[in-house]
Design an enzyme around this catalytic site. Sequence first.
Site, PDB file in Angstrom:
ATOM      1  N   PHE A 125       0.853  -1.188   0.000  1.00  0.00           N
ATOM      2  CA  PHE A 125       0.000   0.000   0.000  1.00  0.00           C
ATOM      3  C   PHE A 125       0.894   1.245   0.000  1.00  0.00           C
ATOM      4  CE2 PHE A 125      -2.870   3.129   1.936  1.00  0.00           C
ATOM      5  CZ  PHE A 125      -4.008   2.914   1.166  1.00  0.00           C
ATOM      6  N   ASP A 203       2.047  -5.682   7.295  1.00  0.00           N
ATOM      7  CA  ASP A 203       0.896  -4.781   7.365  1.00  0.00           C
ATOM      8  C   ASP A 203      -0.344  -5.674   7.208  1.00  0.00           C
ATOM      9  OD1 ASP A 203      -1.228  -3.079   6.910  1.00  0.00           O
ATOM     10  OD2 ASP A 203      -0.046  -1.621   5.789  1.00  0.00           O
ATOM     11  N   TYR A 228     -10.454  -0.294  10.758  1.00  0.00           N
ATOM     12  CA  TYR A 228     -11.716   0.256  10.239  1.00  0.00           C
ATOM     13  C   TYR A 228     -12.231  -0.498   9.014  1.00  0.00           C
ATOM     14  CZ  TYR A 228      -8.127   3.004   7.726  1.00  0.00           C
ATOM     15  OH  TYR A 228      -7.013   3.397   7.035  1.00  0.00           O
ATOM     16  N   LYS A 229     -11.530  -1.575   8.630  1.00  0.00           N
ATOM     17  CA  LYS A 229     -11.996  -2.346   7.470  1.00  0.00           C
ATOM     18  C   LYS A 229     -12.846  -3.515   7.982  1.00  0.00           C
ATOM     19  CE  LYS A 229      -7.733  -1.172   5.009  1.00  0.00           C
ATOM     20  NZ  LYS A 229      -8.187  -0.207   4.010  1.00  0.00           N
ATOM     21  N   ARG A 382     -12.643  -3.293  -7.080  1.00  0.00           N
ATOM     22  CA  ARG A 382     -12.529  -4.269  -5.979  1.00  0.00           C
ATOM     23  C   ARG A 382     -13.920  -4.597  -5.451  1.00  0.00           C
ATOM     24  NH1 ARG A 382      -8.187  -2.138  -1.728  1.00  0.00           N
ATOM     25  NH2 ARG A 382      -9.792  -0.552  -1.471  1.00  0.00           N
TER      26      ARG A 382
HETATM   27  C1  LIG Z   1      -2.644  -1.938   3.620  1.00  0.00           C
HETATM   28  C2  LIG Z   1      -2.874  -0.574   4.207  1.00  0.00           C
HETATM   29  N1  LIG Z   1      -1.931  -0.024   4.990  1.00  0.00           N
HETATM   30  C3  LIG Z   1      -2.093   1.192   5.526  1.00  0.00           C
HETATM   31  C4  LIG Z   1      -3.234   1.926   5.290  1.00  0.00           C
HETATM   32  C5  LIG Z   1      -3.343   3.312   5.849  1.00  0.00           C
HETATM   33  O1  LIG Z   1      -3.744   3.285   7.143  1.00  0.00           O
HETATM   34  P1  LIG Z   1      -3.830   4.617   8.026  1.00  0.00           P
HETATM   35  O2  LIG Z   1      -4.687   5.561   7.271  1.00  0.00           O
HETATM   36  O3  LIG Z   1      -4.426   4.111   9.298  1.00  0.00           O
HETATM   37  O4  LIG Z   1      -2.471   5.150   8.202  1.00  0.00           O
HETATM   38  C6  LIG Z   1      -4.247   1.387   4.506  1.00  0.00           C
HETATM   39  C7  LIG Z   1      -5.478   2.156   4.270  1.00  0.00           C
HETATM   40  O5  LIG Z   1      -6.374   1.776   3.583  1.00  0.00           O
HETATM   41  C8  LIG Z   1      -4.055   0.112   3.941  1.00  0.00           C
HETATM   42  O6  LIG Z   1      -4.986  -0.427   3.169  1.00  0.00           O
END
Ligand SMILES: Cc1ncc(COP(=O)(O)O)c(C=O)c1O
Length: 422
Positions: A125, A203, A228-229, A382
């Site tokens: 990401f 992650d 939050y997912k 998606r």
């Molecule tokens: C795989 C992944 N890592 C990190 C994040 C970002 O997280 P945050 O906004 O809590 O920093 C996301 C957000 O969708 C994500 O999908």
Amino acid sequence: MKRHKEAAQQMDKKDALASFRARFFHPEKEIYLDGNSLGKQPLDAKETLATILDEQWGKKLIRSWNDHWLALPKRIASKLASLLNADPKEVLVGESTSVNLYKLAHALLTSGQFPKQLLTDSLNFPTDNYILQGISEQLPTTAPITISYSSDLTADVPSLKETIKHNPGILCLSLVSYKSAYYYPMKALNNFAKEHNSIIIWDLSHAVGAVDIDLKQTDTLAAIGCTYKYLNGGPGAPSFMYVDQSLIASLKTPIQGWFGHAKPFNFIPDYRAAQGIEKFDAGTPQILSLATLEVGLDITLEAGIGRIRAKSEQLGIYLSSLIKAELLPLGYSLESPEEASERGAHITISHEESWRICQCLLSPKDDRLKIIPDFRPNRFIRLGIAPLYTRYEDLWETVCRLKEIVLEKEYEFHDGNQPTVT
Ligand SMILES: Cc1ncc(COP(=O)(O)O)c(C=O)c1O
């Protein structure tokens, strides 16, 4: 197709998790397939928030820290630990995933235990890559290595291993890739990294609450993830950090805030780090968001991650078979691994008209069903499967709409403008 709809409804009737759907808020005439981005609102969150607003913040004010709030982050960390098979002393909840990655990657890099090389890959990401790039500009180390593969679909594990072998260091990988849902062989990679004096920060954002993660069985040493997912914690719900017990004592946080102090409420002038994972804490916990997170997390724990994963695999097998039979002949492509065991819970497709097809799903031209997927550049649609509330019938309806949009060239009614959040 009518027969298929009845078959889908039959499968929903037999679903052991069917009753959990009623625990979430559902707008009328809408199918939500974006739980991989923002999970739905658990109905109990309203009452929980109302109690905090009225009784705790409203009436008891500052006294609520001692009576209710200070214990909340630890209680949630302990529940997350049970979900991930970790010790409660190894999990911290608070801040965003980006901030937790910063703290953890910085701490590992400055600990002197691993070669000072940061690595990531092209399936990760973007925020993770940005964080590593930032650290490499702030500390005496070279730029991160980004391992690229020939496609967005899967990681090329032999080439990933080859890079680790020649450039050992600190890696960050997403256990389930946000684009294709590719699911990495976690244990094998952890062990390979260890053999080559390296460590992987996983992650877990697209995995937690959707796949069954066992941090101990997979020999995982470090992880971060968002809530939050699939955990339905609410918009901006705090993230978590996991560090194996064997490493905690040797790490130093780059953000020395008072909540990470050994005695935060003694208000002494000099910093002295807490002994445990609390050292990574920095400031005041986000109570309202933690409270809704606990509601979402409790539902996941009640349903059981084993049953959730089993259902997500079954729904995924069903959806991918419909995609293959009904959509591939119409110019769609499957952009997720075919094997259920090699993917997380969402399934990604594409089409040369992906963006405008998404617009048709979101804003149909008449009273047809509204469907909420998401779009990731430059072509990915998606379809998020959230086993606590997604039904077989939802997936069947979605495939029917995707078929109809292309057959009727309905996308010609939409322009190509893209808003900020897609
Ligand atoms: C795989 C992944 N890592 C990190 C994040 C970002 O997280 P945050 O906004 O809590 O920093 C996301 C957000 O969708 C994500 O999908």
